[in-house]
Design a protein around this motif. Structure first.
Motif, mmCIF file in Angstrom:
data_model
loop_
_atom_site.group_PDB
_atom_site.id
_atom_site.type_symbol
_atom_site.label_atom_id
_atom_site.label_comp_id
_atom_site.label_asym_id
_atom_site.label_seq_id
_atom_site.Cartn_x
_atom_site.Cartn_y
_atom_site.Cartn_z
ATOM 1 N N ARG A 7 0.841 -1.204 0.000
ATOM 2 C CA ARG A 7 0.000 0.000 0.000
ATOM 3 C C ARG A 7 0.877 1.255 0.000
ATOM 4 O O ARG A 7 0.662 2.174 -0.796
ATOM 5 C CB ARG A 7 -0.884 -0.014 1.248
ATOM 6 C CG ARG A 7 -1.434 1.361 1.623
ATOM 7 C CD ARG A 7 -2.179 1.312 2.948
ATOM 8 N NE ARG A 7 -1.384 0.753 4.025
ATOM 9 C CZ ARG A 7 -1.884 0.089 5.068
ATOM 10 N NH1 ARG A 7 -3.173 -0.077 5.186
ATOM 11 N NH2 ARG A 7 -1.090 -0.375 6.012
ATOM 12 N N GLU A 8 1.869 1.278 0.881
ATOM 13 C CA GLU A 8 2.762 2.436 0.954
ATOM 14 C C GLU A 8 3.584 2.556 -0.332
ATOM 15 O O GLU A 8 3.835 3.660 -0.818
ATOM 16 C CB GLU A 8 3.684 2.329 2.171
ATOM 17 C CG GLU A 8 2.973 2.590 3.487
ATOM 18 C CD GLU A 8 2.128 1.420 3.990
ATOM 19 O OE1 GLU A 8 2.273 0.290 3.464
ATOM 20 O OE2 GLU A 8 1.307 1.638 4.912
ATOM 21 N N HIS A 9 3.990 1.402 -0.889
ATOM 22 C CA HIS A 9 4.707 1.446 -2.171
ATOM 23 C C HIS A 9 3.805 2.033 -3.255
ATOM 24 O O HIS A 9 4.246 2.833 -4.089
ATOM 25 C CB HIS A 9 5.182 0.033 -2.541
ATOM 26 C CG HIS A 9 6.212 -0.005 -3.628
ATOM 27 N ND1 HIS A 9 6.840 -1.160 -4.018
ATOM 28 C CD2 HIS A 9 6.731 0.965 -4.419
ATOM 29 C CE1 HIS A 9 7.699 -0.894 -4.994
ATOM 30 N NE2 HIS A 9 7.636 0.391 -5.259
ATOM 31 N N ALA A 10 2.512 1.666 -3.228
ATOM 32 C CA ALA A 10 1.566 2.204 -4.222
ATOM 33 C C ALA A 10 1.416 3.717 -4.066
ATOM 34 O O ALA A 10 1.344 4.457 -5.066
ATOM 35 C CB ALA A 10 0.207 1.526 -4.069
ATOM 36 N N ILE A 11 1.366 4.193 -2.832
ATOM 37 C CA ILE A 11 1.227 5.642 -2.590
ATOM 38 C C ILE A 11 2.486 6.362 -3.085
ATOM 39 O O ILE A 11 2.410 7.365 -3.808
ATOM 40 C CB ILE A 11 0.964 5.911 -1.089
ATOM 41 C CG1 ILE A 11 -0.412 5.352 -0.697
ATOM 42 C CG2 ILE A 11 1.064 7.414 -0.781
ATOM 43 C CD1 ILE A 11 -0.690 5.325 0.810
ATOM 44 N N VAL A 12 3.646 5.828 -2.716
ATOM 45 C CA VAL A 12 4.908 6.455 -3.146
ATOM 46 C C VAL A 12 5.041 6.385 -4.668
ATOM 47 O O VAL A 12 5.490 7.340 -5.316
ATOM 48 C CB VAL A 12 6.110 5.780 -2.433
ATOM 49 C CG1 VAL A 12 7.426 6.231 -3.034
ATOM 50 C CG2 VAL A 12 6.069 6.093 -0.934
ATOM 51 N N HIS A 13 4.618 5.278 -5.251
ATOM 52 C CA HIS A 13 4.647 5.114 -6.715
ATOM 53 C C HIS A 13 3.807 6.213 -7.378
ATOM 54 O O HIS A 13 4.210 6.829 -8.360
ATOM 55 C CB HIS A 13 4.100 3.727 -7.050
ATOM 56 C CG HIS A 13 4.256 3.293 -8.472
ATOM 57 N ND1 HIS A 13 3.322 3.579 -9.439
ATOM 58 C CD2 HIS A 13 5.246 2.620 -9.103
ATOM 59 C CE1 HIS A 13 3.718 3.081 -10.597
ATOM 60 N NE2 HIS A 13 4.885 2.486 -10.419
ATOM 61 N N ALA A 14 2.615 6.461 -6.820
ATOM 62 C CA ALA A 14 1.729 7.492 -7.388
ATOM 63 C C ALA A 14 2.345 8.885 -7.228
ATOM 64 O O ALA A 14 2.270 9.713 -8.143
ATOM 65 C CB ALA A 14 0.362 7.433 -6.712
ATOM 66 N N LEU A 15 2.955 9.138 -6.087
ATOM 67 C CA LEU A 15 3.578 10.459 -5.866
ATOM 68 C C LEU A 15 4.795 10.625 -6.779
ATOM 69 O O LEU A 15 5.035 11.705 -7.336
ATOM 70 C CB LEU A 15 3.998 10.608 -4.398
ATOM 71 C CG LEU A 15 2.851 10.610 -3.388
ATOM 72 C CD1 LEU A 15 3.387 10.535 -1.962
ATOM 73 C CD2 LEU A 15 1.970 11.854 -3.557
ATOM 74 N N HIS A 16 5.546 9.542 -6.965
ATOM 75 C CA HIS A 16 6.758 9.591 -7.785
ATOM 76 C C HIS A 16 6.415 9.852 -9.243
ATOM 77 O O HIS A 16 7.091 10.618 -9.923
ATOM 78 C CB HIS A 16 7.531 8.276 -7.622
ATOM 79 C CG HIS A 16 8.835 8.262 -8.335
ATOM 80 N ND1 HIS A 16 9.002 7.689 -9.576
ATOM 81 C CD2 HIS A 16 10.044 8.778 -7.989
ATOM 82 C CE1 HIS A 16 10.257 7.838 -9.957
ATOM 83 N NE2 HIS A 16 10.904 8.492 -9.008
ATOM 84 N N GLN A 34 13.688 2.554 -3.965
ATOM 85 C CA GLN A 34 14.090 2.959 -5.313
ATOM 86 C C GLN A 34 13.461 4.288 -5.708
ATOM 87 O O GLN A 34 13.872 4.905 -6.695
ATOM 88 C CB GLN A 34 13.702 1.866 -6.324
ATOM 89 C CG GLN A 34 14.517 0.587 -6.102
ATOM 90 C CD GLN A 34 14.038 -0.571 -6.961
ATOM 91 O OE1 GLN A 34 13.020 -0.477 -7.660
ATOM 92 N NE2 GLN A 34 14.758 -1.671 -6.906
ATOM 93 N N LEU A 35 12.462 4.732 -4.950
ATOM 94 C CA LEU A 35 11.721 5.953 -5.302
ATOM 95 C C LEU A 35 11.842 7.038 -4.245
ATOM 96 O O LEU A 35 11.506 8.200 -4.504
ATOM 97 C CB LEU A 35 10.226 5.625 -5.478
ATOM 98 C CG LEU A 35 9.880 4.439 -6.387
ATOM 99 C CD1 LEU A 35 8.379 4.170 -6.356
ATOM 100 C CD2 LEU A 35 10.332 4.720 -7.815
ATOM 101 N N ALA A 36 12.238 6.655 -3.041
ATOM 102 C CA ALA A 36 12.238 7.594 -1.912
ATOM 103 C C ALA A 36 13.452 7.309 -1.035
ATOM 104 O O ALA A 36 13.972 6.198 -1.033
ATOM 105 C CB ALA A 36 10.956 7.411 -1.087
ATOM 106 N N GLN A 37 13.864 8.351 -0.310
ATOM 107 C CA GLN A 37 14.959 8.166 0.645
ATOM 108 C C GLN A 37 14.391 7.496 1.907
ATOM 109 O O GLN A 37 13.387 7.965 2.440
ATOM 110 C CB GLN A 37 15.506 9.538 0.985
ATOM 111 C CG GLN A 37 16.856 9.555 1.629
ATOM 112 C CD GLN A 37 17.235 11.003 1.987
ATOM 113 O OE1 GLN A 37 16.936 11.457 3.087
ATOM 114 N NE2 GLN A 37 17.852 11.700 1.039
#
Ligand code: AMP
Ligand code: GLY
Length: 414
Positions: A7-16, A34-37
């Motif tokens: 779920r958190e990966h999906a949120i970060v994926h959408a923001l990225h 791979q998308l966030a620090q």
């Protein structure tokens, strides 16, 4: 972003994919990394999270899981004058206590299963006899989707209640709700309520809805079979009354109100509320959201949802297939090598979101939890999205892992 699941990966994926953001996650996972620090923080400590957010000078904190919300982490972040997407500890009781949620629904006149709170085995047995089979027994607290037993066996229902009492808890015994289940996420700033696209989750471990309840084995969106006015009806009969009731009782709810519904012959009834994005539904709903997610979450966190233009959705359908470790939802076998993610990600319309993963010293990706990955497939319709998601799942290798083969099958062939 707080949390470490798909779920958190999906949120970060959408923001990225919006571009232009500097993204941080704690603790995150190798995929999110791979998308966030990535940062470490005690997720149960409001002051620690607020301090990290202040040190990183973030514009918005998004809290993924329910436990920190119930623990009051959002309150601590807001007290530090940092915008935060997620309800207060008081409002998070909508998920944290099933009895509290029932009371709010009663006060707001929201349709839900009739329920009885039981504190002793004899109270539980009396309630089970009153409602009859199928029996529904729920642990009255957070249980990561695994505290509910739905069964035709009176003995199994009594045994689950007893296990909850033995663990020092109480239970809620409910009337069984028949009909397909729908998850509708509603984003709210406490006043304005914005519904996302409905999705369907698969809670049981095995094909054909067999086996034990899990945290969720797959999802899809949109729902071609659902009535056209479903979202409007749930907004008017469930989400808005609950948000108004929470405000009226002095617990304004800001964040994501997850309405878990059964579409019964007497209309939609609430099965449960959650106070955060659902997993795995977020993986498919956010895959289809064309409006920048950051604008939506920030508007909710700052009380400005009324100013936000209507949401825009992709024409694509999305299917998410959860790859679970051997023995999930029991104690999962962890520490096995995962391979084939590059091959899966190379398939057009496919990407893999990580949940229970870690990297060893050799740089290999290993399983580290029950639900390991969600493979998302996007396509012009559910059949195409399904085909892609399953092609992606077939490309992944993880010893002993299992996934359901029937996610979105009925909806795609209807
Ligand atoms: P909950 O943790 O309350 O969401 O329950 C988990 C799952 O158990 C739900 O998604 C349903 O599949 C099932 N369930 C819960 N309550 C009921 C009910 N009253 N009638 C039928 N199924 C239920
Ligand atoms: N999909 C079920 C949940 O997130 O609780």
């Amino acid at each position: 972003m707080l949390g470490s699941g798909a779920r958190e990966h999906a949120i970060v994926h959408a923001l990225h994919r919006e571009g232009g953001h500097e993204l941080f996650a704690a603790p995150g996972n190798p995929g999110i990394g791979q998308l966030a620090q990535l940062h470490r923080v005690d997720l149960a400590s409001g002051p620690a999270v607020a301090y990290l957010a202040w040190r990183l000078r973030v514009d918005l904190v998004v809290i993924g899981p329910e436990a920190p919300l119930v623990d009051g982490v959002a309150d601590a972040v807001r007290a530090a004058h940092i915008p935060c997407f997620g309800p207060s500890a008081a409002a998070a009781q909508l998920e944290g206590s099933k009895a509290f949620a029932k009371e709010v629904m009663r006060a707001a006149g929201v349709p839900t299963a009739e329920a009885v709170a039981a504190r002793t085995p004899s109270e539980a047995a009396a309630a089970l006899e009153r409602f009859g089979a199928p029996y529904v027994v729920k642990n009255d607290g957070l249980a990561a989707g695994k505290g509910v037993v739905v069964t035709d066996s009176f003995e199994a229902a009594v045994a689950h209640a007893q296990a909850c009492f033995d663990a020092g808890g109480t239970v809620v015994v409910e009337e069984f709700l028949d009909g397909p289940e729908v998850s509708l996420f509603c984003v709210t700033d406490g006043t304005t309520v914005v519904p996302l696209a409905p999705a369907q989750d698969y809670k049981r471990a095995l094909d054909g809805d067999q086996g034990p309840n899990t945290g969720g084995m797959g999802a899809y969106s949109p729902l071609p079979w659902a009535p056209a006015d479903l979202t409007d009806q749930v907004l008017a009969e469930v989400a808005v009354p609950v948000v108004q009731q929470m405000a009226a009782q002095g617990n304004p709810f800001q964040g994501l109100l997850y309405c878990g519904l059964a579409l019964t012959s007497k209309g939609p009834k609430v099965v449960e509320f959650n106070v955060r994005f659902g997993d795995p539904e977020s993986q498919v709903v956010l895959a289809r959201l064309a409006t920048p997610l950051s604008a939506l979450l920030l508007a909710a966190a700052t009380g400005r949802l009324a100013e936000l233009p209507s949401l825009v959705w992709s024409e694509d359908a999305a299917v998410g297939v959860v790859i679970a470790a051997r023995n999930y939802p029991g104690t999962p076998v962890i520490g096995d090598v995962i391979s084939g993610l590059e091959a899966a990600n190379a398939i057009p319309g496919v990407y893999v979101l990580q949940a229970g993963t870690t990297v060893n010293q050799e740089g290999e990706l290993l399983s580290a939890g029950g639900r390991v990955l969600t493979v998302v497939g996007l396509g012009p319709n559910l059949a195409a999205a399904r085909e892609r998601a399953y092609a992606g799942a077939a490309s992944v290798q993880l010893q002993g892992s299992h996934y359901r083969k029937d996610i979105a099958l009925a909806a795609a062939s209807a």
